[in-house]
Every structure is written in C-alpha cells, then in structure tokens.
Design an enzyme around this catalytic site. Structure first.
Site, PDB file in Angstrom:
ATOM      1  N   CYS A 121      -6.017   7.607  -2.380  1.00 22.88           N
ATOM      2  CA  CYS A 121      -4.900   6.624  -2.093  1.00 22.88           C
ATOM      3  C   CYS A 121      -3.598   6.969  -3.250  1.00 22.88           C
ATOM      4  O   CYS A 121      -2.549   7.398  -2.940  1.00 22.88           O
ATOM      5  CB  CYS A 121      -4.889   5.431  -1.837  1.00 22.88           C
ATOM      6  N   CYS A 127      -7.582   3.538  -4.656  1.00 26.90           N
ATOM      7  CA  CYS A 127      -8.571   4.223  -4.960  1.00 26.90           C
ATOM      8  C   CYS A 127      -7.982   5.694  -5.479  1.00 26.90           C
ATOM      9  O   CYS A 127      -6.879   5.834  -5.387  1.00 26.90           O
ATOM     10  CB  CYS A 127      -9.560   4.594  -3.955  1.00 26.90           C
ATOM     11  N   HIS A 171      -7.465   4.620   5.085  1.00 25.51           N
ATOM     12  CA  HIS A 171      -7.300   3.256   4.159  1.00 25.51           C
ATOM     13  C   HIS A 171      -5.731   2.705   4.586  1.00 25.51           C
ATOM     14  O   HIS A 171      -5.042   3.769   5.163  1.00 25.51           O
ATOM     15  CB  HIS A 171      -7.347   3.543   2.600  1.00 25.51           C
ATOM     16  N   GLU A 185      -3.123   2.382   2.762  1.00 23.51           N
ATOM     17  CA  GLU A 185      -2.150   2.993   2.041  1.00 23.51           C
ATOM     18  C   GLU A 185      -1.976   4.523   2.798  1.00 23.51           C
ATOM     19  O   GLU A 185      -0.854   4.777   2.949  1.00 23.51           O
ATOM     20  CB  GLU A 185      -2.518   3.221   0.628  1.00 23.51           C
TER      21      GLU A 185
END
Length: 152
Positions: free
Chosen positions: A89, A86, A56, A58
């Site tokens: 993260c 999420c 992701h 992040e």
C-alpha cells in the site's frame, strides 16, 4: 478549520469504513482519500470477499479515486487510513504521488511507515509523501483489538 481537526474528522470517516469491514468479517481497516477538503473515495478491507490479497482498504480507495479522476496519479491527495500501511500500500501511495498519508494505529508486524520499515523516508524514491501517524490512534487500535478478541 485547523488541519488537526480536519485530520480527526476524516479519520472518523475512515473508522466508519473499518467498522463496515468488521461487519463483513474482514480485518477492520478503512481508508478515505481526500483532496481540497472533499472526499474523493472511501473503502474498507475486502481481500476475503474479493479473493484478492491486494484488496486492502488503501488499494481500493486509490483505485476508486484514480478511476473517478481518470488519472493514476492523485497529486494533492491525502489518504486517511486507520492502520499504518503495509509495503504494498505504501508503494502504491508513492506511485500515486499522494501529498500526505495520515494513519491511526501503528502496525508492528507489517507497517511500512516506520514500524517495520519506512518506505516514505527513503530519499532515493522520486516522490516524497508527508506522513503523519497516531491520529485517533487509540480508537483505531481498539477496533482491531475488539475484532481479534471476538475471533479468539
């Protein structure tokens, strides 16, 4: 410059990263890690390209910053991300000891900063990260809506 102006400026950079994700066929989420007014790292979603469910925006921004700083902890850092993070993260941000999280659009399906769960509000966790959501919310959300509209 006032904090709100800085937040908008750095969120614009995160949106540029999100646009790169969309061009690559990835869900358009971008992240920019800043400390003391300086960009430390920036990244966009790449789980498809990396064959990695943890790639992701992040996570990639946190990894790049940690490598650059030669420290897995990033105190004083602010992570700007176009979509509410999420749980994976959010957990990584807490472990990195980020000072702040600033996100754009809420994520009603997997958001872990208040939409579905709120890991950041749990007082049992040994580090508290300040969270501010809704910065350029409409613009960030539109990137996602446009991407998925084209997909359908």
């Amino acid at each position: 410059m006032m904090q709100v102006q800085l937040d908008r400026q750095f969120m614009q950079l995160a949106m540029e990263q999100a646009k790169l994700a969309a061009l690559a066929g990835e869900v358009p989420v971008g992240a920019v890690l800043v400390r003391d007014g300086q960009v430390i790292s920036q990244a966009f979603n790449q789980p498809i390209a990396h064959h990695d469910p943890s790639a992701h925006a992040e996570m990639l921004a946190l990894r790049a910053a940690a490598l650059q700083e030669k420290n897995y902890r990033l105190p004083g850092g602010t992570l700007y991300v176009t979509l509410e993070p999420c749980a994976m993260c959010a957990g990584a941000m807490i472990h990195a000891r980020l000072e702040r999280l600033v996100f754009g659009a809420p994520d009603p399906k997997t958001g872990a900063a208040g939409s579905v769960i709120d890991l950041f509000s749990m007082k049992q966790i040994n580090h508290q990260t300040v969270v501010e959501g809704g910065i350029l919310q409409e613009e960030c959300g539109q990137l996602l809506r446009d991407f998925f509209k084209e997909r359908r």
